[in-house]
Every structure is written in structure tokens, then in C-alpha cells.
Design a protein around this motif. Structure first.
Motif, PDB file in Angstrom:
ATOM      1  N   PRO A  57      33.704 -26.259  52.672  1.00 16.47           N
ATOM      2  CA  PRO A  57      34.731 -26.770  53.579  1.00 16.47           C
ATOM      3  C   PRO A  57      34.202 -26.967  54.979  1.00 16.47           C
ATOM      4  CG  PRO A  57      35.047 -24.443  53.267  1.00 16.47           C
ATOM      5  CD  PRO A  57      33.862 -24.851  52.423  1.00 16.47           C
ATOM      6  N   LEU A  58      33.454 -28.048  55.146  1.00 17.69           N
ATOM      7  CA  LEU A  58      32.909 -28.410  56.450  1.00 17.69           C
ATOM      8  C   LEU A  58      31.932 -27.369  56.977  1.00 17.69           C
ATOM      9  CD1 LEU A  58      36.250 -29.652  58.052  1.00 17.69           C
ATOM     10  CD2 LEU A  58      34.482 -31.042  56.978  1.00 17.69           C
ATOM     11  N   ALA A  59      31.356 -26.574  56.076  1.00 20.00           N
ATOM     12  CA  ALA A  59      30.489 -25.490  56.519  1.00 20.00           C
ATOM     13  C   ALA A  59      29.281 -26.006  57.290  1.00 20.00           C
ATOM     14  CB  ALA A  59      30.023 -24.668  55.317  1.00 20.00           C
ATOM     15  N   LEU A  60      28.772 -27.158  56.903  1.00 14.28           N
ATOM     16  CA  LEU A  60      27.592 -27.684  57.591  1.00 14.28           C
ATOM     17  C   LEU A  60      27.912 -28.106  59.014  1.00 14.28           C
ATOM     18  CD1 LEU A  60      25.946 -29.881  54.811  1.00 14.28           C
ATOM     19  CD2 LEU A  60      25.466 -27.510  55.423  1.00 14.28           C
ATOM     20  N   LEU A  61      29.199 -28.299  59.305  1.00 15.39           N
ATOM     21  CA  LEU A  61      29.580 -28.861  60.598  1.00 15.39           C
ATOM     22  C   LEU A  61      30.349 -27.870  61.454  1.00 15.39           C
ATOM     23  CD1 LEU A  61      30.803 -32.293  59.221  1.00 15.39           C
ATOM     24  CD2 LEU A  61      28.541 -31.720  60.099  1.00 15.39           C
ATOM     25  N   SER A  62      30.443 -26.620  61.019  1.00 19.80           N
ATOM     26  CA  SER A  62      31.263 -25.649  61.728  1.00 19.80           C
ATOM     27  C   SER A  62      30.805 -25.498  63.164  1.00 19.80           C
ATOM     28  CB  SER A  62      31.202 -24.289  61.021  1.00 19.80           C
ATOM     29  OG  SER A  62      31.964 -23.345  61.725  1.00 19.80           O
ATOM     30  N   THR A  63      31.783 -25.438  64.068  1.00 25.27           N
ATOM     31  CA  THR A  63      31.447 -25.363  65.491  1.00 25.27           C
ATOM     32  C   THR A  63      31.400 -23.929  65.999  1.00 25.27           C
ATOM     33  OG1 THR A  63      33.804 -25.616  66.002  1.00 25.27           O
ATOM     34  CG2 THR A  63      32.461 -27.603  65.953  1.00 25.27           C
ATOM     35  N   SER A  64      31.728 -22.959  65.150  1.00 28.88           N
ATOM     36  CA  SER A  64      31.675 -21.566  65.588  1.00 28.88           C
ATOM     37  C   SER A  64      31.038 -20.709  64.515  1.00 28.88           C
ATOM     38  CB  SER A  64      33.093 -21.038  65.882  1.00 28.88           C
ATOM     39  OG  SER A  64      33.896 -21.113  64.735  1.00 28.88           O
ATOM     40  N   ALA A  65      30.344 -19.654  64.932  1.00 26.18           N
ATOM     41  CA  ALA A  65      29.698 -18.758  63.978  1.00 26.18           C
ATOM     42  C   ALA A  65      30.749 -17.921  63.259  1.00 26.18           C
ATOM     43  CB  ALA A  65      28.721 -17.840  64.720  1.00 26.18           C
ATOM     44  N   MET A  66      30.416 -17.493  62.034  1.00 26.70           N
ATOM     45  CA  MET A  66      31.332 -16.695  61.239  1.00 26.70           C
ATOM     46  C   MET A  66      31.498 -15.323  61.858  1.00 26.70           C
ATOM     47  SD  MET A  66      33.237 -16.718  58.610  1.00 26.70           S
ATOM     48  CE  MET A  66      33.594 -16.211  56.934  1.00 26.70           C
ATOM     49  N   ALA A  67      32.718 -14.930  62.154  1.00 26.37           N
ATOM     50  CA  ALA A  67      33.001 -13.613  62.713  1.00 26.37           C
ATOM     51  C   ALA A  67      33.406 -12.668  61.596  1.00 26.37           C
ATOM     52  CB  ALA A  67      34.112 -13.710  63.751  1.00 26.37           C
ATOM     53  N   ASP A  68      33.471 -11.353  61.906  1.00 25.21           N
ATOM     54  CA  ASP A  68      33.924 -10.396  60.906  1.00 25.21           C
ATOM     55  C   ASP A  68      35.326 -10.740  60.441  1.00 25.21           C
ATOM     56  OD1 ASP A  68      31.561  -9.065  61.038  1.00 25.21           O
ATOM     57  OD2 ASP A  68      32.271  -7.473  62.349  1.00 25.21           O
ATOM     58  N   LEU A  69      36.203 -11.099  61.369  1.00 26.15           N
ATOM     59  CA  LEU A  69      37.574 -11.466  61.033  1.00 26.15           C
ATOM     60  C   LEU A  69      37.876 -12.835  61.627  1.00 26.15           C
ATOM     61  CD1 LEU A  69      40.238 -10.539  59.710  1.00 26.15           C
ATOM     62  CD2 LEU A  69      40.903  -9.598  61.932  1.00 26.15           C
ATOM     63  N   SER A  70      38.336 -13.746  60.795  1.00 33.93           N
ATOM     64  CA  SER A  70      38.605 -15.104  61.259  1.00 33.93           C
ATOM     65  C   SER A  70      39.802 -15.674  60.517  1.00 33.93           C
ATOM     66  CB  SER A  70      37.386 -16.004  61.048  1.00 33.93           C
ATOM     67  OG  SER A  70      37.063 -16.099  59.670  1.00 33.93           O
ATOM     68  N   THR A  71      40.363 -16.711  61.093  1.00 30.72           N
ATOM     69  CA  THR A  71      41.481 -17.402  60.457  1.00 30.72           C
ATOM     70  C   THR A  71      41.283 -18.902  60.617  1.00 30.72           C
ATOM     71  OG1 THR A  71      43.908 -17.602  60.372  1.00 30.72           O
ATOM     72  CG2 THR A  71      42.920 -17.349  62.539  1.00 30.72           C
ATOM     73  N   THR A  72      41.773 -19.653  59.652  1.00 27.10           N
ATOM     74  CA  THR A  72      41.689 -21.114  59.688  1.00 27.10           C
ATOM     75  C   THR A  72      43.060 -21.694  59.372  1.00 27.10           C
ATOM     76  OG1 THR A  72      39.368 -21.121  58.993  1.00 27.10           O
ATOM     77  CG2 THR A  72      40.606 -23.161  58.703  1.00 27.10           C
ATOM     78  N   VAL A  73      43.473 -22.659  60.168  1.00 25.66           N
ATOM     79  CA  VAL A  73      44.739 -23.367  59.937  1.00 25.66           C
ATOM     80  C   VAL A  73      44.410 -24.820  59.656  1.00 25.66           C
ATOM     81  CG1 VAL A  73      46.961 -24.033  60.916  1.00 25.66           C
ATOM     82  CG2 VAL A  73      45.981 -21.786  61.453  1.00 25.66           C
ATOM     83  N   THR A  74      45.020 -25.375  58.602  1.00 30.82           N
ATOM     84  CA  THR A  74      44.736 -26.744  58.172  1.00 30.82           C
ATOM     85  C   THR A  74      46.029 -27.526  57.994  1.00 30.82           C
ATOM     86  OG1 THR A  74      42.723 -26.056  57.008  1.00 30.82           O
ATOM     87  CG2 THR A  74      43.685 -28.169  56.370  1.00 30.82           C
ATOM     88  N   LEU A  75      46.025 -28.753  58.457  1.00 34.15           N
ATOM     89  CA  LEU A  75      47.109 -29.693  58.191  1.00 34.15           C
ATOM     90  C   LEU A  75      46.515 -30.834  57.385  1.00 34.15           C
ATOM     91  CD1 LEU A  75      50.055 -30.587  58.651  1.00 34.15           C
ATOM     92  CD2 LEU A  75      49.272 -31.773  60.712  1.00 34.15           C
ATOM     93  N   ALA A  76      47.083 -31.090  56.182  1.00 37.27           N
ATOM     94  CA  ALA A  76      46.539 -32.100  55.284  1.00 37.27           C
ATOM     95  C   ALA A  76      47.628 -33.080  54.879  1.00 37.27           C
ATOM     96  CB  ALA A  76      45.938 -31.444  54.040  1.00 37.27           C
TER      97      ALA A  76
END
Length: 235
Positions: free
Chosen positions: A13-32
Motif C-alpha cells: 500500500p504505497l510502501a515504496l512512496l511513504s513520506t514518513s518512517a514507520m513508527a511503533d504506533l501509527s494510524t492511517t485514514v483512507t478515503l476511497a
């Protein structure tokens, strides 16, 4: 319905283009514009809002998370809520594996939970001079509560066409192992799904525009364009 294969991905899911490094705790919101699972709309071709909460266990590679989306299965089932636990490991500089187990649950009416089921997955990635190649598998032994075994196999490849611009092409087959308990279209035990997506990111947002189609003769699984925008936050 894919973790939904995209949170765990269906996929990358867009991992190659991620603009931020993976943190211990993270959240993602998607509108499709649509929520498709292996090419089949889970929202009757309508838009979806989706969210995930993920925790990564330091450098161990293990992670746990939850993901939710609106759905429209008719007669009151309107929420899908999933949970997953897995491990990501780099086997070599070029080869990686991501494996785990997910639980899909459905809500809205008392009987909605009849479709709940577990699924295991194993995804293999290979970084090469042409981009990133995936060979992914999902297996459920009680698919949608039908007591039928079910396997999804996917081959995908992502490559950059310019800095911060990528194309992802994928082909997957959904195959019922117990056609007398669950079949896709009449007596068909399997169907094919094709997808081609453009991915980019800008100002902290990830964008995807995808065209997809299946071999099913359903109005919820015919050719379509799906657009999405997502934003991830470190917590």
C-alpha cells in the motif's frame, strides 16, 4: 474486504512512496471511491472511509493491528472490522517475507457475524533492478463462514516511472477448495482479477488511481476505476 490485502496487501500500500518512517504506533485514514476486495466491490460501487491502527514491535519485525471500513452487504451489514498479527523479515538484501494471521468480522445485524472468518497469509517480496516483485498467498479454512477452504494467489510488480511516481500491476486468482460449499459464479470454483495502479505522494498524502476488472459477470465486479487518498500519522 484485504488487512485487507492493502493494509497488509493486497499488497504494497504505497510502501515504496511513504513520506514518513514507520513508527511503533501509527494510524492511517483512507478515503476511497470504492472498496474492492480482489476486484469485487464491498460497498455496492459506493465510496468508503477506512482506518487502521498499527503497532510495530521495535526491530523484531512483528506487528499487530486493526482495520475497519464501511461495507454494504445488504440487510444491515454495514461495517467490516479486522484484526491481524504478523511478522516481517528480510531474508537477504533482496528477499523478504511477511506472514501472519487475520480475523475478519462484520457488524450491523445479529446475523452479520455469521460471515466472520480467519485467514492466514504469506507474502514474498523481491527487490530487483526492475522494481519490487511480490508473490502473495492467503488461505482461509472457513471462508465467509461457509466452512469452505479458500486460497487467493497473487503475482504483482511495482516499478518507478519517475521519482515519487510508481506503477503497480497485479494479477490474482481466488479459488474455492470446496465448490459444493462455496462457488463464485454458478458452479465456478475460481475467478481472475486484474489491476493496474498509479501511485504517488504529495504533502504527506498518498494517492492511488487504479483500473481493475475480473472474470466474474457481476455489476459489482466489472471494469472500474478506483481512486483513493490516504494519510498516515505517527502516534
Amino acid at each position: 474486504m484485504t488487512t485487507r490485502q492493502t493494509v497488509l496487501a493486497a499488497a504494497l500500500p504505497l510502501a515504496l512512496l511513504s513520506t514518513s518512517a514507520m513508527a511503533d504506533l501509527s494510524t492511517t485514514v483512507t478515503l476511497a471511491s470504492d472498496y474492492t476486495f480482489n476486484g469485487v466491490s464491498q460497498t455496492q460501487n459506493d465510496p468508503a472511509i477506512q482506518g487502521s491502527l498499527d503497532y510495530a514491535f521495535a526491530d523484531s519485525g512483528m506487528y499487530v493491528g486493526t482495520w475497519a471500513s464501511n461495507v454494504d452487504f445488504g440487510e444491515g451489514t454495514d461495517i467490516e472490522w479486522d484484526a491481524y498479527f504478523g511478522n516481517y523479515a528480510e531474508l537477504t538484501d533482496a528477499l523478504s517475507v511477511d506472514y501472519g494471521i487475520a480475523y475478519y468480522s462484520y457488524h450491523g445485524e445479529d446475523y452479520s457475524s455469521d460471515g466472520n472468518y480467519f485467514e492466514t497469509y504469506a507474502k514474498f517480496g523481491y527487490t530487483n533492478s526492475l522494481g519490487f516483485t511480490e508473490l502473495n498467498f492467503w488461505y482461509a479454512w472457513d471462508y465467509f463462514g461457509t466452512d469452505a477452504g479458500h486460497v487467493i494467489s497473487m503475482l504483482a510488480h511495482t516499478f518507478e516511472i519517475a521519482p515519487n511516481h510508481a506503477i503497480r500491476a497485479s494479477f490474482d486468482v481466488s479459488n474455492s477448495l470446496d465448490g459444493n460449499k462455496f462457488a463464485w459464479d454458478g458452479n465456478d470454483k475460481s475467478y481472475n482479477h486484474y489491476r493496474l495502479a498509479y501511485q504517488t505522494s504529495f504533502a504527506g498524502f498518498d494517492f492511488e488511481l487504479a483500473g481493475e476488472n475480473t472474470s466474474l459477470d457481476w455489476d459489482t465486479a466489472d471494469e472500474r476505476i478506483v481512486a483513493s487518498i490516504s494519510r498516515s500519522f505517527d502516534l
